[in-house]
Design a protein around this motif. Structure first.
Motif, PDB file in Angstrom:
ATOM      1  N   GLN A  43       1.190  -5.768   5.421  1.00 50.20           N
ATOM      2  CA  GLN A  43       1.906  -6.569   4.530  1.00 50.20           C
ATOM      3  C   GLN A  43       1.046  -7.442   3.544  1.00 50.20           C
ATOM      4  O   GLN A  43       0.073  -8.094   4.028  1.00 50.20           O
ATOM      5  CB  GLN A  43       2.526  -7.667   5.361  1.00 50.20           C
ATOM      6  CG  GLN A  43       3.759  -6.991   6.240  1.00 50.20           C
ATOM      7  CD  GLN A  43       4.486  -8.265   7.107  1.00 50.20           C
ATOM      8  OE1 GLN A  43       4.432  -9.286   6.977  1.00 50.20           O
ATOM      9  NE2 GLN A  43       5.725  -7.713   7.727  1.00 50.20           N
ATOM     10  N   LEU A  44       1.395  -7.127   2.406  1.00 42.67           N
ATOM     11  CA  LEU A  44       0.748  -7.757   1.117  1.00 42.67           C
ATOM     12  C   LEU A  44       1.351  -8.950   0.534  1.00 42.67           C
ATOM     13  O   LEU A  44       2.556  -8.670   0.733  1.00 42.67           O
ATOM     14  CB  LEU A  44       0.275  -6.704   0.163  1.00 42.67           C
ATOM     15  CG  LEU A  44      -0.322  -5.540   0.464  1.00 42.67           C
ATOM     16  CD1 LEU A  44      -0.788  -4.706  -0.598  1.00 42.67           C
ATOM     17  CD2 LEU A  44      -1.706  -5.921   1.351  1.00 42.67           C
ATOM     18  N   THR A  45       0.583  -9.768   0.000  1.00 47.97           N
ATOM     19  CA  THR A  45       1.308 -10.840  -0.714  1.00 47.97           C
ATOM     20  C   THR A  45       1.695 -10.431  -2.272  1.00 47.97           C
ATOM     21  O   THR A  45       1.397  -9.145  -2.570  1.00 47.97           O
ATOM     22  CB  THR A  45       0.400 -12.037  -1.079  1.00 47.97           C
ATOM     23  OG1 THR A  45      -0.845 -11.458  -1.830  1.00 47.97           O
ATOM     24  CG2 THR A  45      -0.232 -12.715   0.403  1.00 47.97           C
ATOM     25  N   LEU A  46       2.317 -11.115  -2.919  1.00 51.30           N
ATOM     26  CA  LEU A  46       2.698 -10.632  -4.320  1.00 51.30           C
ATOM     27  C   LEU A  46       1.522 -10.368  -5.270  1.00 51.30           C
ATOM     28  O   LEU A  46       1.521  -9.370  -5.825  1.00 51.30           O
ATOM     29  CB  LEU A  46       3.728 -11.499  -4.784  1.00 51.30           C
ATOM     30  CG  LEU A  46       4.976 -11.635  -4.273  1.00 51.30           C
ATOM     31  CD1 LEU A  46       5.948 -12.833  -5.006  1.00 51.30           C
ATOM     32  CD2 LEU A  46       5.878 -10.313  -4.341  1.00 51.30           C
ATOM     33  N   PHE A  47       0.633 -11.440  -4.943  1.00 54.53           N
ATOM     34  CA  PHE A  47      -0.903 -11.126  -5.855  1.00 54.53           C
ATOM     35  C   PHE A  47      -1.486  -9.778  -5.272  1.00 54.53           C
ATOM     36  O   PHE A  47      -1.977  -9.075  -6.201  1.00 54.53           O
ATOM     37  CB  PHE A  47      -1.551 -12.437  -5.455  1.00 54.53           C
ATOM     38  CG  PHE A  47      -2.819 -12.198  -6.273  1.00 54.53           C
ATOM     39  CD1 PHE A  47      -3.067 -12.395  -7.427  1.00 54.53           C
ATOM     40  CD2 PHE A  47      -4.067 -11.799  -5.527  1.00 54.53           C
ATOM     41  CE1 PHE A  47      -4.409 -12.126  -8.061  1.00 54.53           C
ATOM     42  CE2 PHE A  47      -5.266 -11.707  -5.950  1.00 54.53           C
ATOM     43  CZ  PHE A  47      -5.436 -12.028  -7.336  1.00 54.53           C
ATOM     44  N   GLU A  48      -1.469  -9.644  -4.055  1.00 52.66           N
ATOM     45  CA  GLU A  48      -2.213  -8.286  -3.507  1.00 52.66           C
ATOM     46  C   GLU A  48      -1.480  -6.982  -3.967  1.00 52.66           C
ATOM     47  O   GLU A  48      -1.941  -6.035  -4.112  1.00 52.66           O
ATOM     48  CB  GLU A  48      -2.526  -8.515  -1.948  1.00 52.66           C
ATOM     49  CG  GLU A  48      -3.257  -9.669  -1.537  1.00 52.66           C
ATOM     50  CD  GLU A  48      -3.373  -9.747  -0.200  1.00 52.66           C
ATOM     51  OE1 GLU A  48      -4.376 -10.120   0.393  1.00 52.66           O
ATOM     52  OE2 GLU A  48      -2.158  -9.561   0.573  1.00 52.66           O
ATOM     53  N   ALA A  49      -0.233  -7.028  -3.678  1.00 58.56           N
ATOM     54  CA  ALA A  49       0.787  -6.068  -4.074  1.00 58.56           C
ATOM     55  C   ALA A  49       0.525  -5.525  -5.817  1.00 58.56           C
ATOM     56  O   ALA A  49       0.741  -4.390  -5.922  1.00 58.56           O
ATOM     57  CB  ALA A  49       2.202  -6.247  -3.985  1.00 58.56           C
ATOM     58  N   GLY A  50       0.212  -6.428  -6.455  1.00 55.44           N
ATOM     59  CA  GLY A  50      -0.054  -6.085  -8.035  1.00 55.44           C
ATOM     60  C   GLY A  50      -1.108  -5.097  -8.039  1.00 55.44           C
ATOM     61  O   GLY A  50      -0.901  -4.148  -9.097  1.00 55.44           O
ATOM     62  N   ASP A  51      -2.301  -5.210  -7.382  1.00 49.60           N
ATOM     63  CA  ASP A  51      -3.373  -4.160  -7.604  1.00 49.60           C
ATOM     64  C   ASP A  51      -3.435  -3.257  -6.428  1.00 49.60           C
ATOM     65  O   ASP A  51      -4.149  -2.423  -6.483  1.00 49.60           O
ATOM     66  CB  ASP A  51      -4.376  -4.743  -8.033  1.00 49.60           C
ATOM     67  CG  ASP A  51      -5.124  -5.964  -7.071  1.00 49.60           C
ATOM     68  OD1 ASP A  51      -4.620  -5.889  -6.006  1.00 49.60           O
ATOM     69  OD2 ASP A  51      -6.160  -6.548  -7.553  1.00 49.60           O
ATOM     70  N   GLY A  52      -2.951  -3.658  -5.305  1.00 49.61           N
ATOM     71  CA  GLY A  52      -2.840  -2.789  -4.046  1.00 49.61           C
ATOM     72  C   GLY A  52      -4.064  -3.096  -3.227  1.00 49.61           C
ATOM     73  O   GLY A  52      -4.573  -2.344  -2.246  1.00 49.61           O
ATOM     74  N   TRP A  53      -4.991  -4.265  -3.666  1.00 47.14           N
ATOM     75  CA  TRP A  53      -6.143  -4.495  -2.758  1.00 47.14           C
ATOM     76  C   TRP A  53      -5.584  -5.599  -1.906  1.00 47.14           C
ATOM     77  O   TRP A  53      -4.798  -6.387  -2.090  1.00 47.14           O
ATOM     78  CB  TRP A  53      -7.220  -4.831  -3.502  1.00 47.14           C
ATOM     79  CG  TRP A  53      -7.962  -3.922  -4.271  1.00 47.14           C
ATOM     80  CD1 TRP A  53      -7.824  -3.510  -5.644  1.00 47.14           C
ATOM     81  CD2 TRP A  53      -8.978  -2.979  -3.843  1.00 47.14           C
ATOM     82  NE1 TRP A  53      -8.680  -2.627  -5.981  1.00 47.14           N
ATOM     83  CE2 TRP A  53      -9.337  -2.165  -4.902  1.00 47.14           C
ATOM     84  CE3 TRP A  53      -9.503  -2.718  -2.673  1.00 47.14           C
ATOM     85  CZ2 TRP A  53     -10.106  -1.028  -4.886  1.00 47.14           C
ATOM     86  CZ3 TRP A  53     -10.302  -1.443  -2.429  1.00 47.14           C
ATOM     87  CH2 TRP A  53     -10.580  -0.730  -3.794  1.00 47.14           C
ATOM     88  N   ARG A  54      -6.316  -5.834  -0.729  1.00 44.67           N
ATOM     89  CA  ARG A  54      -6.167  -6.937   0.293  1.00 44.67           C
ATOM     90  C   ARG A  54      -7.251  -7.709   0.177  1.00 44.67           C
ATOM     91  O   ARG A  54      -8.429  -7.139   0.340  1.00 44.67           O
ATOM     92  CB  ARG A  54      -5.675  -6.226   1.864  1.00 44.67           C
ATOM     93  CG  ARG A  54      -5.549  -7.447   2.776  1.00 44.67           C
ATOM     94  CD  ARG A  54      -5.225  -6.943   4.082  1.00 44.67           C
ATOM     95  NE  ARG A  54      -4.144  -7.623   4.711  1.00 44.67           N
ATOM     96  CZ  ARG A  54      -3.426  -7.750   5.856  1.00 44.67           C
ATOM     97  NH1 ARG A  54      -3.616  -6.395   6.331  1.00 44.67           N
ATOM     98  NH2 ARG A  54      -2.910  -8.576   6.303  1.00 44.67           N
TER      99      ARG A  54
END
Length: 498
Positions: free
Chosen positions: A352-363
């Motif tokens: 599960q990624l945060t919205l910020f992480e989902a933006g570029d696909g990195w955790r």
């Protein structure tokens, strides 16, 4: 096929003599005596009352029983039922009374027991150095950091399935929330511990400061000069970092810390400004770059084509962006020596990624350290600064095995008795760590409690008397008979603690 052929002609009767189960438990008991742990506990718990069973002996035996797999106080019978080998051992009610007496003794009893364990540790570690030449170093990927003692802090939730004093609801369920400090050099040996109410915070600063100081005090004096202290983001706080920075400033001492750091808006802003070339490849446990084959890679799986490999994780430093941002120094309230690093990695499927992480696909994960920017050699490289923090996860192994050694189940409603049980459980885990360092070799020296129990502690033997001696004969066909014999000889050869 005769699937029951193994039992043909087999008779079972109860007339055997001299047969001993859990024979390997004698190793732990002998080790507790030789290191001076039993004697020190006896002095710590001495009383003017006449007692049939010395309370130090009872606590030492209870620790051995927990290391052997006891989960409740009634399991203490594993030793009292083996009187032919262990002699007169306290009963289960006496074990209960001993824990109750420790609970009534409060902080004074805790201090005396802690001093007893620490005194035994000084003798045990001296023998570890005598056997190995030095205290084991801290493993960082493919490197070993020698001459540094590493303390790792972490808290865990222990579930309660019945009503117990101060067991409360928390973010994982219902139970208690103990805090531990372990030594990474000696395989997760407990240094300090604290049983807390279930609602205790993960980053309660006062608790972390107290456990840090107690862990440092638990180290033999010669191993306090160069320290590494690590903590995950859940336990990090401004007060903890300030305290560690103060300890690091002491004359004649070195202390490097690495603590988790929250990903807030200022950090997200800094991450957006990091140029692509500033991200350095992260390494795995073997010291190799973490990478995988690209979907459109060539057919040669062993090729060195850069386009055929995708790097899985990277590291960068954010200190400059945070210290010299457009809005000024955003870390001015923090120690000047503190640096902030970030790690990004491709998430595993289902993460599960945060919205910020989902933006570029990195955790992303961040941490802060006071490792000097001018550190020479491999230790100053960003990849190894990252590794030095990521191995904080080893404390979770110590907690997991600790839950297999008594801290996963508290036996009483009374909080004080449960705290005393935690002390006995941690002492049992300490004895297991010393056993592996002082008496075992090869795979056994790295084995987890369950394996040590099966191969060593639970071995059966025959007790033979003759020539005014008792001889414990391990079954010759047992694969680890020689290892058990060698371990006894090594423990027996240790100098007796004063």
């Amino acid at each position: 096929m005769h699937t029951t052929g193994w039992s043909r002609g087999l008779e079972v009767s109860g007339g055997g003599q001299g047969v001993v189960s859990h024979a390997g438990l004698a190793l732990l008991r002998h080790l507790a005596d030789k290191t001076g742990l039993t004697g020190a506990l006896s002095d710590a718990l001495a009383t003017a009352r006449f007692l049939v069973h010395d309370r130090g002996r009872v606590v030492s035996d209870l620790a051995c029983a927990i290391a052997d797999g006891a989960r409740v106080i009634s399991d203490f019978r594993v030793m009292s039922d083996q009187r032919e080998l262990f002699g007169l051992v306290a009963s289960v009610p006496t074990a209960w009374r001993t824990l109750a007496e420790i609970a009534r003794g409060g902080a004074r009893a805790d201090r005396r027991i802690t001093a007893a364990v620490n005194a035994a540790r000084r003798h045990a570690w001296a023998q570890v150095v005598a056997r190995h030449g030095a205290l084991p170093g801290v493993r960082l990927a493919d490197k070993t950091l020698d001459g540094v003692t590493c303390i790792r802090l972490d808290a865990t939730v222990t579930f309660a399935h019945s009503d117990k004093e101060l067991a409360e609801g928390n973010f994982k369920g219902y139970g208690h929330h103990p805090l531990l400090a372990v030594c990474d050099n000696t395989g997760g040996e407990p240094l300090a511990w604290m049983l807390r109410r279930g609602s205790a915070g993960s980053n309660t600063a006062a608790d972390h400061l107290a456990i840090t100081d107690a862990a440092i005090a638990a180290l033999p004096p010669g191993f306090r000069r160069k320290l590494m202290v690590t903590c995950d983001g859940a336990g990090a706080s401004h007060a903890l970092v300030a305290h560690l920075d103060k300890l690091a400033a002491r004359r004649g001492y070195e202390l490097t810390y690495s603590v988790g750091w929250a990903l807030g808006e200022r950090e997200k802003t800094a991450l957006r400004l990091v140029p692509g070339q500033a991200w350095q490849a992260a390494i795995d446990a073997r010291g190799e770059i973490r990478e995988r084959r690209a979907d459109d890679a060539c057919t040669d799986a062993g090729c060195a084509h850069r386009a055929c490999w995708i790097e899985e994780a990277h590291v960068t430093e954010l200190t400059g962006l945070l210290r010299h941002s457009a809005g000024g120094d955003q870390l001015r309230a923090w120690p000047a020596a503190m640096r902030v690093f970030a790690r990004r990695e491709r998430p595993h499927p289902g993460a599960q990624l945060t919205l910020f992480e989902a933006g570029d696909g990195w955790r992303y994960s961040l941490w802060a350290t006071n490792r000097a920017a001018g550190t020479r050699g491999w230790l100053g490289q960003a990849a190894y600064v990252d590794v030095a923090h990521r191995v904080q996860a080893r404390v979770e192994d110590a907690i997991r095995t600790g839950k297999d050694c008594g801290i996963g189940h508290f036996p009483s409603f009374d909080f004080g008795i449960n705290a005393a049980w935690l002390t006995a459980a941690m002492t049992g885990q300490i004895l297991l760590a010393w056993l592996k360092l002082l008496a075992l070799d090869g795979d056994l020296a790295k084995a987890e409690p369950k394996t040590v129990r099966y191969r060593v502690l639970h071995a059966a033997a025959r007790l033979v008397r003759g020539g005014r001696k008792r001889r414990l004969k391990i079954q010759a066909t047992w694969p680890w008979a020689d290892a058990i014999t060698a371990a006894w000889q090594r423990i027996d050869a240790l100098p007796q603690a004063p």
